[in-house]
Structure formats: structure tokens, C-alpha cells
Enzyme design. Sequence first.
Site, PDB file in Angstrom:
ATOM      1  N   ASP A  67       0.966  -1.236   0.146  1.00 31.65           N
ATOM      2  CA  ASP A  67      -0.066   0.126  -0.176  1.00 31.65           C
ATOM      3  C   ASP A  67       0.851   1.183   0.051  1.00 31.65           C
ATOM      4  OD1 ASP A  67       0.908  -0.468   2.651  1.00 31.65           O
ATOM      5  OD2 ASP A  67      -0.992  -1.060   3.106  1.00 31.65           O
ATOM      6  N   ASN A 136      -7.121  -2.805  14.381  1.00 32.19           N
ATOM      7  CA  ASN A 136      -8.462  -3.259  14.146  1.00 32.19           C
ATOM      8  C   ASN A 136      -8.452  -4.618  13.097  1.00 32.19           C
ATOM      9  OD1 ASN A 136      -7.572  -2.461  11.504  1.00 32.19           O
ATOM     10  ND2 ASN A 136      -8.876  -0.625  11.433  1.00 32.19           N
ATOM     11  N   HIS A 138      -7.072  -4.638  10.083  1.00 28.58           N
ATOM     12  CA  HIS A 138      -6.443  -4.444   8.704  1.00 28.58           C
ATOM     13  C   HIS A 138      -5.507  -5.128   8.352  1.00 28.58           C
ATOM     14  CE1 HIS A 138      -4.312  -0.621   9.460  1.00 28.58           C
ATOM     15  NE2 HIS A 138      -3.530  -1.511   9.536  1.00 28.58           N
ATOM     16  N   GLU A 143      -9.577  -1.902   5.455  1.00 25.66           N
ATOM     17  CA  GLU A 143     -10.237  -1.711   6.534  1.00 25.66           C
ATOM     18  C   GLU A 143     -11.387  -2.640   6.937  1.00 25.66           C
ATOM     19  OE1 GLU A 143      -8.316  -0.152   8.728  1.00 25.66           O
ATOM     20  OE2 GLU A 143      -7.995   2.144   8.102  1.00 25.66           O
TER      21      GLU A 143
HETATM   22  C1  F6R Z   1       1.453  -1.460   5.970  1.00 27.08           C
HETATM   23  C2  F6R Z   1       0.183  -2.280   6.023  1.00 27.08           C
HETATM   24  C3  F6R Z   1      -0.751  -2.302   7.358  1.00 27.08           C
HETATM   25  C4  F6R Z   1       0.257  -2.591   8.724  1.00 27.08           C
HETATM   26  C5  F6R Z   1      -0.422  -2.520   9.909  1.00 27.08           C
HETATM   27  C6  F6R Z   1       0.420  -2.768  11.141  1.00 27.08           C
HETATM   28  O1  F6R Z   1       1.857  -1.452   4.731  1.00 27.08           O
HETATM   29  O2  F6R Z   1      -0.237  -2.856   5.329  1.00 27.08           O
HETATM   30  O3  F6R Z   1      -1.695  -3.260   7.446  1.00 27.08           O
HETATM   31  O4  F6R Z   1       1.066  -3.727   8.527  1.00 27.08           O
HETATM   32  O5  F6R Z   1      -1.067  -1.211  10.252  1.00 27.08           O
HETATM   33  O6  F6R Z   1       1.352  -1.684  11.242  1.00 27.08           O
HETATM   34  P1  F6R Z   1       2.558  -1.658  12.402  1.00 27.08           P
HETATM   35  O7  F6R Z   1       3.580  -2.693  11.952  1.00 27.08           O
HETATM   36  O8  F6R Z   1       3.061  -0.267  12.294  1.00 27.08           O
HETATM   37  O9  F6R Z   1       2.033  -1.926  13.696  1.00 27.08           O
END
Ligand code: F6R
Length: 241
Positions: A67, A136, A138, A143
Site C-alpha cells: 500500500d 483493528n 486490517h 479496513e
Molecule cells: C502497512 C500495512 C499495514 C500494517 C499495519 C500494522 O504496509 O499494510 O497493514 O501492516 O497497520 O502496522 P505496524 O506494523 O506499524 O503496527
Amino acid sequence: MNLIKCNNYDEMSAQAAKIIAAQLMKKPNCVLGLPTGSTPLGVYGILVQMNKNDKIDFTKVKTFNLDEYYPISKKNTQSYHFFMHDNFFNHINIDEQNVNILNGEAENPQIECELYEEKIKNSGGIDLQLLGIGQNGHIGFNEPGKALKSKTHLIELTQNTINANSRFFEKTEDVPKKSLTMGIGTIMKAKEIVIIASGREKANAVYELLSGEITTANPSTILNAHNNVTLIADAAALGEN
Ligand code: F6R
């Protein structure tokens, strides 16, 4: 789903790096799907070190990032483009031509998403997808919601994600409100998936993922329908301390 329980963040990182290194040895021209965020930083650090010690080679590897914020300039230090180069690509022997990241500057996000899907398909598909997990649930920036999108698309970030990601920005208002993200179907097409989780704030999402139930309220639970997923989680993410 395979579960690898780890005592802490460093063990989790080492286990994930081991699986990726094995993949590179098995198929030197493999296609990797990669996340940003805090969780994979340890994995990237170990892979950089292994590459410097000539234990693994990235010259033939192709990567697709999950992303990117939208809109955002590649030069912005908060862009995932900048993050990936700063933390990983600038330190390994990968060919920049083989690095694919959604373009947060694209004039037409819809076309950008369609081209990205095409590129993944033309590369032969993702062999190994590394994922983090949001508080959450995701994955990528898919989301929670009533209907999850299958293909790469533009999405409005939830307030929960904006708050969680504000730690990287000066002010919460600076966090972009939208993102381009691979869809659930794009992720599920990967031949193998490794999802890493560390810390107490992930415990609820991980608990739901491990419950086996599939619900759009926690997008990661779709991984229960994939036949080659490994969850690597530390004790805190497993709610054990
Ligand atoms: C980032 C992504 C998100 C993160 C998630 C966890 O490319 O795809 O799904 O993996 O938000 O983020 P951290 O590792 O910062 O807790």
C-alpha cells in the site's frame, strides 16, 4: 494456519527472516509482497545483514508493496516509497526496476490500481506475501467494513488507523485520509502468506484471527480461508503477558 509462538519481537523478526531467506534460496527470482509499518523493521534489518554477508541475493527478486498513502509525494519522508527505500531497498542488492510500489502521486488512482494488478499478474503472481496486522485487524489498508474489496483500490482510512499512524507524523491532521492498497483478493492470491504480530495492542485482532471465524469486521480473518499461512506472533500479541 500454522502458528509460530515467539517470546519477543526479536524472535518474531528472526523467524520471519528465516522463512523469507529460505524462499530466496529456493527461488532466486521469486516475487515478494511487502508491508511497511513498525512490525517488519526487525525483519528488514536481519535481511539487510544477511545480504551484506552474502547469505542471500536480491538481484533477481521482484517486490510489490502492499500500500501507499494517497495523495503523497514519493519524496515525502512519510511516504511508504521513502520508508521502503530508507529501511530496506537502499541497503540490499535489489534492482530498482524490480521494486514496485503504488504511486501516491498518480493522477488517476483507478488506473494506477488496475496497472498494479496487471503488473502483479505479469510477474507470475506473489510467491510469498509478508503482512503486518492493524489493531483493528486490517491487512494492507483493507479496513473493517461491510464489504471488502477484492482488487487493488483507493480506500478511506478509518479514524483508528489514522490515530495509530499519527505516531509517524507531527500532527494527527497531517496523516493522509486515503490510501491505495492491494485488495483482499490480491493478497489471497499469494502462494504463501506470513503474517507477523508483536505487542499487546495487536492481541485482540490476533485473538479474532486465531478464532477461525471469518468476518469483515476483522479483515485478517479471511486468511483462515488460505491454505498456506503462517502467523508469527510474540507473547504480547498472543495475550500471554
Ligand atoms: C502497512 C500495512 C499495514 C500494517 C499495519 C500494522 O504496509 O499494510 O497493514 O501492516 O497497520 O502496522 P505496524 O506494523 O506499524 O503496527
